[in-house]
Design a protein around this motif. Structure first.
Motif, mmCIF file in Angstrom:
data_model
loop_
_atom_site.group_PDB
_atom_site.id
_atom_site.type_symbol
_atom_site.label_atom_id
_atom_site.label_comp_id
_atom_site.label_asym_id
_atom_site.label_seq_id
_atom_site.Cartn_x
_atom_site.Cartn_y
_atom_site.Cartn_z
ATOM 1 N N ALA A 150 73.189 25.559 -19.488
ATOM 2 C CA ALA A 150 73.759 26.173 -18.290
ATOM 3 C C ALA A 150 73.700 27.693 -18.399
ATOM 4 O O ALA A 150 74.548 28.312 -19.033
ATOM 5 C CB ALA A 150 75.191 25.701 -18.076
ATOM 6 N N LEU A 151 72.710 28.318 -17.789
ATOM 7 C CA LEU A 151 72.590 29.767 -17.846
ATOM 8 C C LEU A 151 73.816 30.442 -17.257
ATOM 9 O O LEU A 151 74.298 31.439 -17.782
ATOM 10 C CB LEU A 151 71.334 30.217 -17.088
ATOM 11 C CG LEU A 151 69.971 29.815 -17.667
ATOM 12 C CD1 LEU A 151 68.864 30.420 -16.834
ATOM 13 C CD2 LEU A 151 69.848 30.243 -19.100
ATOM 14 N N GLY A 152 74.318 29.882 -16.158
ATOM 15 C CA GLY A 152 75.492 30.474 -15.524
ATOM 16 C C GLY A 152 76.694 30.492 -16.448
ATOM 17 O O GLY A 152 77.442 31.464 -16.509
ATOM 18 N N GLN A 153 76.895 29.402 -17.206
ATOM 19 C CA GLN A 153 78.013 29.327 -18.144
ATOM 20 C C GLN A 153 77.826 30.331 -19.272
ATOM 21 O O GLN A 153 78.771 30.975 -19.718
ATOM 22 C CB GLN A 153 78.127 27.911 -18.717
ATOM 23 C CG GLN A 153 79.252 27.736 -19.735
ATOM 24 C CD GLN A 153 80.611 27.972 -19.132
ATOM 25 O OE1 GLN A 153 80.902 27.471 -18.052
ATOM 26 N NE2 GLN A 153 81.431 28.759 -19.807
ATOM 27 N N TRP A 154 76.613 30.472 -19.741
ATOM 28 C CA TRP A 154 76.366 31.433 -20.813
ATOM 29 C C TRP A 154 76.706 32.851 -20.353
ATOM 30 O O TRP A 154 77.243 33.644 -21.112
ATOM 31 C CB TRP A 154 74.905 31.368 -21.238
ATOM 32 C CG TRP A 154 74.582 30.125 -22.023
ATOM 33 C CD1 TRP A 154 75.466 29.167 -22.425
ATOM 34 C CD2 TRP A 154 73.310 29.709 -22.486
ATOM 35 N NE1 TRP A 154 74.821 28.179 -23.098
ATOM 36 C CE2 TRP A 154 73.494 28.472 -23.163
ATOM 37 C CE3 TRP A 154 72.035 30.248 -22.405
ATOM 38 C CZ2 TRP A 154 72.445 27.786 -23.748
ATOM 39 C CZ3 TRP A 154 70.991 29.553 -22.984
ATOM 40 C CH2 TRP A 154 71.183 28.333 -23.642
ATOM 41 N N LEU A 155 76.427 33.147 -19.108
ATOM 42 C CA LEU A 155 76.710 34.481 -18.607
ATOM 43 C C LEU A 155 78.210 34.744 -18.558
ATOM 44 O O LEU A 155 78.677 35.843 -18.854
ATOM 45 C CB LEU A 155 76.096 34.665 -17.216
ATOM 46 C CG LEU A 155 74.561 34.622 -17.178
ATOM 47 C CD1 LEU A 155 74.071 34.764 -15.748
ATOM 48 C CD2 LEU A 155 73.966 35.704 -18.052
ATOM 49 N N ASN A 212 74.276 38.580 -21.758
ATOM 50 C CA ASN A 212 73.562 39.174 -20.630
ATOM 51 C C ASN A 212 72.422 38.236 -20.234
ATOM 52 O O ASN A 212 72.055 37.335 -20.994
ATOM 53 C CB ASN A 212 73.060 40.581 -20.979
ATOM 54 C CG ASN A 212 72.007 40.573 -22.072
ATOM 55 O OD1 ASN A 212 71.047 39.798 -22.036
ATOM 56 N ND2 ASN A 212 72.174 41.441 -23.064
ATOM 57 N N PRO A 213 71.871 38.393 -19.042
ATOM 58 C CA PRO A 213 70.856 37.440 -18.562
ATOM 59 C C PRO A 213 69.680 37.267 -19.517
ATOM 60 O O PRO A 213 69.225 36.147 -19.751
ATOM 61 C CB PRO A 213 70.413 38.052 -17.231
ATOM 62 C CG PRO A 213 71.596 38.829 -16.767
ATOM 63 C CD PRO A 213 72.219 39.381 -18.008
ATOM 64 N N LYS A 214 69.176 38.357 -20.063
ATOM 65 C CA LYS A 214 68.010 38.256 -20.940
ATOM 66 C C LYS A 214 68.322 37.435 -22.188
ATOM 67 O O LYS A 214 67.494 36.637 -22.645
ATOM 68 C CB LYS A 214 67.529 39.657 -21.335
ATOM 69 C CG LYS A 214 66.987 40.480 -20.176
ATOM 70 C CD LYS A 214 65.790 39.806 -19.495
ATOM 71 C CE LYS A 214 65.232 40.667 -18.373
ATOM 72 N NZ LYS A 214 64.140 39.981 -17.625
ATOM 73 N N PHE A 245 67.756 29.876 -23.801
ATOM 74 C CA PHE A 245 67.246 28.693 -23.113
ATOM 75 C C PHE A 245 65.842 28.356 -23.604
ATOM 76 O O PHE A 245 65.532 27.208 -23.919
ATOM 77 C CB PHE A 245 67.237 28.941 -21.603
ATOM 78 C CG PHE A 245 66.488 27.898 -20.817
ATOM 79 C CD1 PHE A 245 67.081 26.692 -20.518
ATOM 80 C CD2 PHE A 245 65.195 28.118 -20.385
ATOM 81 C CE1 PHE A 245 66.387 25.717 -19.806
ATOM 82 C CE2 PHE A 245 64.500 27.160 -19.674
ATOM 83 C CZ PHE A 245 65.108 25.955 -19.392
ATOM 84 N N ILE A 246 64.981 29.363 -23.685
ATOM 85 C CA ILE A 246 63.609 29.133 -24.142
ATOM 86 C C ILE A 246 63.605 28.654 -25.589
ATOM 87 O O ILE A 246 62.845 27.746 -25.965
ATOM 88 C CB ILE A 246 62.780 30.419 -23.971
ATOM 89 C CG1 ILE A 246 62.593 30.705 -22.470
ATOM 90 C CG2 ILE A 246 61.417 30.297 -24.652
ATOM 91 C CD1 ILE A 246 61.944 32.042 -22.165
ATOM 92 N N SER A 247 64.486 29.220 -26.406
ATOM 93 C CA SER A 247 64.565 28.794 -27.803
ATOM 94 C C SER A 247 65.011 27.344 -27.906
ATOM 95 O O SER A 247 64.528 26.588 -28.762
ATOM 96 C CB SER A 247 65.543 29.691 -28.564
ATOM 97 O OG SER A 247 65.081 31.025 -28.612
#
Length: 321
Positions: free
Chosen positions: A261-266, A271-273, A279-281
């Motif tokens: 969940a990118l949104g949760q990570w933020l 930061n987005p990057k 995610f890619i990892s």
């Protein structure tokens, strides 16, 4: 990478078998699956309870879109008629036998020998939308209010409840939910409820009308149907949802429940990057199935601005497509 998201994904996969078993046992008692297929040459969706009919159409090139809804095994009949004069042919479904017979009188043909194609019963609304510009596939039938709203937003007409289908509460109660069978023939227009977005999809995600327009892609030992069941998402922005085993016995997904969940990570302060790189990892970097197009679709799905899109220069080990 975020361990808690890995654990959440693992829990989701572990419960899949139990969920599938319960669903199959419950639906057998009082409902029958209606299958949905799509003809990409004519734009028509087709709906049937008949597995032979479904498989025959698949063999001649129709796309199997899986389960359309669960139909009651008794109730108000829904009839299906066919227009051989429409370019590509066209089917229409109605609870009104008078309406069906009127179309037959004008040159349409009865399908299923004039018997019910399926029945209206239960508490879940099934919506119909009409495309006045289409010859084939001019009517779309769905229990997905998000799909219905998307079509109405593109200029399709009606927005009525055509008939009723079976939901989980109907099935668990043996079909005695107390829901009525009044459908699109009552003359009233219905405004579908606000759609519920799948887990992980941001309300800011662009192009939400492209959700679930493709089947998921079987991967990591998980079938396309299982991916859709777990995540709630088969595809987004022309990218099929996939599963990937990160090598630790944990299954992750591009979109939906069980995905990173990118949104949760933020919200955790990343930061987005950093979130995108995590995610890619998680998908194994060079050995994973990711492409640049997939990553950017995930970024859009999470509602991040397009300025966060990645390029081949950012991740040279990822293919473009």
């Amino acid at each position: 990478m975020k361990i808690k998201n890995l654990l959440m994904a693992a829990t989701t996969v572990a419960t899949l078998g139990a969920i599938g078993t319960v669903s199959a046992q419950a639906s057998a008692a009082s409902s029958k699956p209606v299958y949905r297929l799509y003809n990409h040459n004519t734009g028509e969706h087709f709906y049937t309870e008949n597995t032979y009919e479904r498989d025959s159409l698949k063999r001649v090139g129709w796309n199997d879109e899986g389960l359309g809804w669960q139909a009651a095994t008794s109730g108000t009949p829904v009839y299906r008629v066919y227009n051989p004069n429409a370019r590509g042919g066209d089917h229409y479904y109605t609870m009104s036998k008078y309406e069906a017979q009127s179309l037959v009188n004008k040159g349409w043909r009865w399908d299923n020998n004039g018997k019910a194609a399926f029945y209206s019963g239960g508490s879940v609304n099934l919506y119909v939308a009409y495309n006045p510009n289409a010859n084939s596939g001019s009517h779309n039938y769905t229990i997905n209010s998000y799909e219905q709203n998307s079509l109405l937003g593109k200029g399709w007409k009606y927005g009525k409840v055509a008939w009723k289908t079976m939901g989980a509460s109907d099935i668990n109660n043996g079909g005695n939910s107390g829901g009525n069978n009044n459908g699109g023939n009552n003359g009233g227009n219905v405004t579908p409820p606000k759609p519920t977005l799948p887990v992980g999809m941001s309300p800011k995600a662009p192009n939400q009308n492209t959700l679930n327009q493709l089947p998921a892609k079987a991967s990591a030992g998980v079938s396309a149907a299982e991916i859709k069941k777990i995540t709630g998402v088969s595809s987004y922005e022309g990218v099929q949802n996939i599963a990937y085993d990160g090598g630790m016995g944990v299954i992750t997904y591009l979109f939906g429940a069980g995905s990173p969940a990118l949104g949760q990570w933020l919200t955790d302060g990343s930061n987005p990057k950093e979130a995108i790189n995590d995610f890619i990892s998680m998908f194994g970097r060079g050995s994973g199935p990711l492409t640049i197009k997939m990553v950017n679709a995930v970024i859009d799905y999470a509602g991040l601005p397009a300025s966060n899109h990645v390029t081949k220069a950012d991740y040279p080990f990822l293919p473009e497509q």
